[in-house]
Design an enzyme around this catalytic site. Sequence first.
Site, PDB file in Angstrom:
ATOM      1  N   SER A 187      36.275 -13.909  -1.004  1.00 36.62           N
ATOM      2  CA  SER A 187      37.447 -14.743  -1.248  1.00 36.62           C
ATOM      3  C   SER A 187      37.790 -15.580  -0.026  1.00 36.62           C
ATOM      4  O   SER A 187      37.504 -15.191   1.118  1.00 36.62           O
ATOM      5  CB  SER A 187      38.640 -13.842  -1.591  1.00 36.62           C
ATOM      6  OG  SER A 187      39.860 -14.554  -1.531  1.00 36.62           O
TER       7      SER A 187
ATOM      8  N   TYR B  48      44.116  -7.444   1.024  1.00 31.47           N
ATOM      9  CA  TYR B  48      43.045  -8.005   0.195  1.00 31.47           C
ATOM     10  C   TYR B  48      41.973  -8.720   1.010  1.00 31.47           C
ATOM     11  O   TYR B  48      40.774  -8.502   0.826  1.00 31.47           O
ATOM     12  CB  TYR B  48      43.669  -8.956  -0.826  1.00 31.47           C
ATOM     13  CG  TYR B  48      42.693  -9.631  -1.754  1.00 31.47           C
ATOM     14  CD1 TYR B  48      42.081  -8.908  -2.781  1.00 31.47           C
ATOM     15  CD2 TYR B  48      42.403 -10.989  -1.627  1.00 31.47           C
ATOM     16  CE1 TYR B  48      41.193  -9.536  -3.645  1.00 31.47           C
ATOM     17  CE2 TYR B  48      41.521 -11.611  -2.491  1.00 31.47           C
ATOM     18  CZ  TYR B  48      40.917 -10.877  -3.491  1.00 31.47           C
ATOM     19  OH  TYR B  48      40.033 -11.497  -4.348  1.00 31.47           O
TER      20      TYR B  48
ATOM     21  N   THR C 173      49.865 -26.302  -0.106  1.00 35.45           N
ATOM     22  CA  THR C 173      48.704 -26.954  -0.706  1.00 35.45           C
ATOM     23  C   THR C 173      47.580 -25.956  -0.993  1.00 35.45           C
ATOM     24  O   THR C 173      47.422 -24.957  -0.287  1.00 35.45           O
ATOM     25  CB  THR C 173      48.155 -28.060   0.216  1.00 35.45           C
ATOM     26  OG1 THR C 173      47.896 -27.518   1.525  1.00 35.45           O
ATOM     27  CG2 THR C 173      49.142 -29.213   0.329  1.00 35.45           C
TER      28      THR C 173
ATOM     29  N   ARG D 154      45.436 -24.494   2.100  1.00 29.29           N
ATOM     30  CA  ARG D 154      44.068 -23.959   2.048  1.00 29.29           C
ATOM     31  C   ARG D 154      43.197 -24.887   1.197  1.00 29.29           C
ATOM     32  O   ARG D 154      43.563 -25.236   0.075  1.00 29.29           O
ATOM     33  CB  ARG D 154      44.058 -22.546   1.460  1.00 29.29           C
ATOM     34  CG  ARG D 154      42.644 -21.972   1.262  1.00 29.29           C
ATOM     35  CD  ARG D 154      42.700 -20.580   0.668  1.00 29.29           C
ATOM     36  NE  ARG D 154      43.267 -19.622   1.609  1.00 29.29           N
ATOM     37  CZ  ARG D 154      43.757 -18.435   1.269  1.00 29.29           C
ATOM     38  NH1 ARG D 154      43.772 -18.079  -0.004  1.00 29.29           N
ATOM     39  NH2 ARG D 154      44.234 -17.621   2.191  1.00 29.29           N
TER      40      ARG D 154
ATOM     41  N   ASP E 105      33.342  -2.405 -16.925  1.00 26.92           N
ATOM     42  CA  ASP E 105      34.703  -2.627 -16.445  1.00 26.92           C
ATOM     43  C   ASP E 105      35.490  -1.337 -16.597  1.00 26.92           C
ATOM     44  O   ASP E 105      35.185  -0.508 -17.465  1.00 26.92           O
ATOM     45  CB  ASP E 105      35.371  -3.750 -17.242  1.00 26.92           C
ATOM     46  CG  ASP E 105      36.494  -4.417 -16.465  1.00 26.92           C
ATOM     47  OD1 ASP E 105      36.291  -5.536 -15.971  1.00 26.92           O
ATOM     48  OD2 ASP E 105      37.587  -3.813 -16.360  1.00 26.92           O
TER      49      ASP E 105
ATOM     50  N   GLU F 224      48.746 -12.927 -12.532  1.00 21.63           N
ATOM     51  CA  GLU F 224      48.251 -14.285 -12.758  1.00 21.63           C
ATOM     52  C   GLU F 224      48.312 -15.122 -11.490  1.00 21.63           C
ATOM     53  O   GLU F 224      49.137 -14.883 -10.600  1.00 21.63           O
ATOM     54  CB  GLU F 224      49.045 -14.965 -13.879  1.00 21.63           C
ATOM     55  CG  GLU F 224      50.509 -15.271 -13.549  1.00 21.63           C
ATOM     56  CD  GLU F 224      51.438 -14.083 -13.792  1.00 21.63           C
ATOM     57  OE1 GLU F 224      52.664 -14.308 -13.821  1.00 21.63           O
ATOM     58  OE2 GLU F 224      50.955 -12.941 -13.922  1.00 21.63           O
ATOM     59  N   LYS F 225      47.438 -16.124 -11.411  1.00 19.36           N
ATOM     60  CA  LYS F 225      47.434 -17.050 -10.279  1.00 19.36           C
ATOM     61  C   LYS F 225      48.191 -18.316 -10.640  1.00 19.36           C
ATOM     62  O   LYS F 225      48.592 -18.529 -11.788  1.00 19.36           O
ATOM     63  CB  LYS F 225      45.995 -17.353  -9.867  1.00 19.36           C
ATOM     64  CG  LYS F 225      45.280 -16.108  -9.337  1.00 19.36           C
ATOM     65  CD  LYS F 225      43.927 -16.452  -8.745  1.00 19.36           C
ATOM     66  CE  LYS F 225      43.288 -15.208  -8.139  1.00 19.36           C
ATOM     67  NZ  LYS F 225      41.993 -15.519  -7.500  1.00 19.36           N
TER      68      LYS F 225
ATOM     69  N   CYS G 285      40.538 -15.666   1.054  1.00 10.87           N
ATOM     70  CA  CYS G 285      41.537 -14.861   1.776  1.00 10.87           C
ATOM     71  C   CYS G 285      40.957 -14.210   3.028  1.00 10.87           C
ATOM     72  O   CYS G 285      41.700 -13.603   3.802  1.00 10.87           O
ATOM     73  CB  CYS G 285      42.125 -13.794   0.859  1.00 10.87           C
ATOM     74  SG  CYS G 285      43.211 -14.462  -0.425  1.00 10.87           S
TER      75      CYS G 285
END
Length: 331
Positions: free
Chosen positions: A118, A149, A221, A286, A34, A191-192, A120
């Site tokens: 993702s 992204y 949603t 989604r 990392d 954060e999500k 996305c």
Amino acid sequence: MTQGKVLVAGGGGFIGGHLVASLLGQGRDVRAVDQKPLDQWYQRFDEVENVQLDLSLRETCREAVDGVSEVYQLAADMGGMGFIENNKALCMLSVLINTHMLMAANDAGVDRFFFSSSACVYAAEHQTDPNVTALKEADAYPAMAEDGYGWEKLFSERMCRHFLEDYGLTTRVARYHNVYGPNGTYDGGREKAPAAICRKVIQAKLTGDHSIEIWGDGLQTRSFMYVDDCVKGSQMLLHSDVTEPINIGSSELVTINQLVDIAEDIAGITLDRRYKLDAPQGVRGRNSDNTLILERMGWEPSVSLREGLEKTYAWIHDEMVASGRYAVAVA
């Protein structure tokens, strides 16, 4: 199944830490890499070869893959919707990590390469209604991914495909849908939604200020996948014969308001809700269509949102209390 050394790129991150723990539990020989200093990793295990490297550089990717048989490529510069919408260039630069990791893995003769893509990548036109039709894999094309992204993820998916077709590198691609759980980011801007909502509810309970700010109108949603399901599905996919990108996500659709309902119920409080309509909120709806993963792998994520959120809430609560940064209300 290959039993050589495993590289977890992004091993100091949220999902990476849980994946390393799972691999250790199976007796695997693991190298975790990392960019963050070791003391900033979300989870770190002494039994693992822990290395701090910048994987955007080709030479460090060669160092990372040296002597490994499997690669889990989770490393990326990313965060929740607030981060993604305000840092598009940074998100795009993750293409350097994916490019150099694929090149290094191919040159080193790695047996299997997993890439975490993702949801996305999906075209926004399929996500304009909160009562969304679940996204199936074919909905990524014609392409109109999440700006920044999502486009980087879609491009890197194509690279994985062509490294498989042109060079014979065994690549597997998962499209993650909103992963959450303990041992991750819950404040600071990356954060999500599940972690952010838990933090806000806990803060309200600790301080006695029983109000909460919600980004958007709360009617958007999503489905949210608990990290244990994510880790299991990722390993299953890497060792499967599924060559095309595949959804790994929960099909349990909820509104953000319902997510808050669950967190409030866990906390045992009810809050006054303030809606910040100009905040980043992403697409309107989604959800993950799991037809293909059920057909090809005979499995889908199964941890309920209530069960996963209880574990996440408990961990964030303990972290917040231990930090001493949140004044506790006196009754």
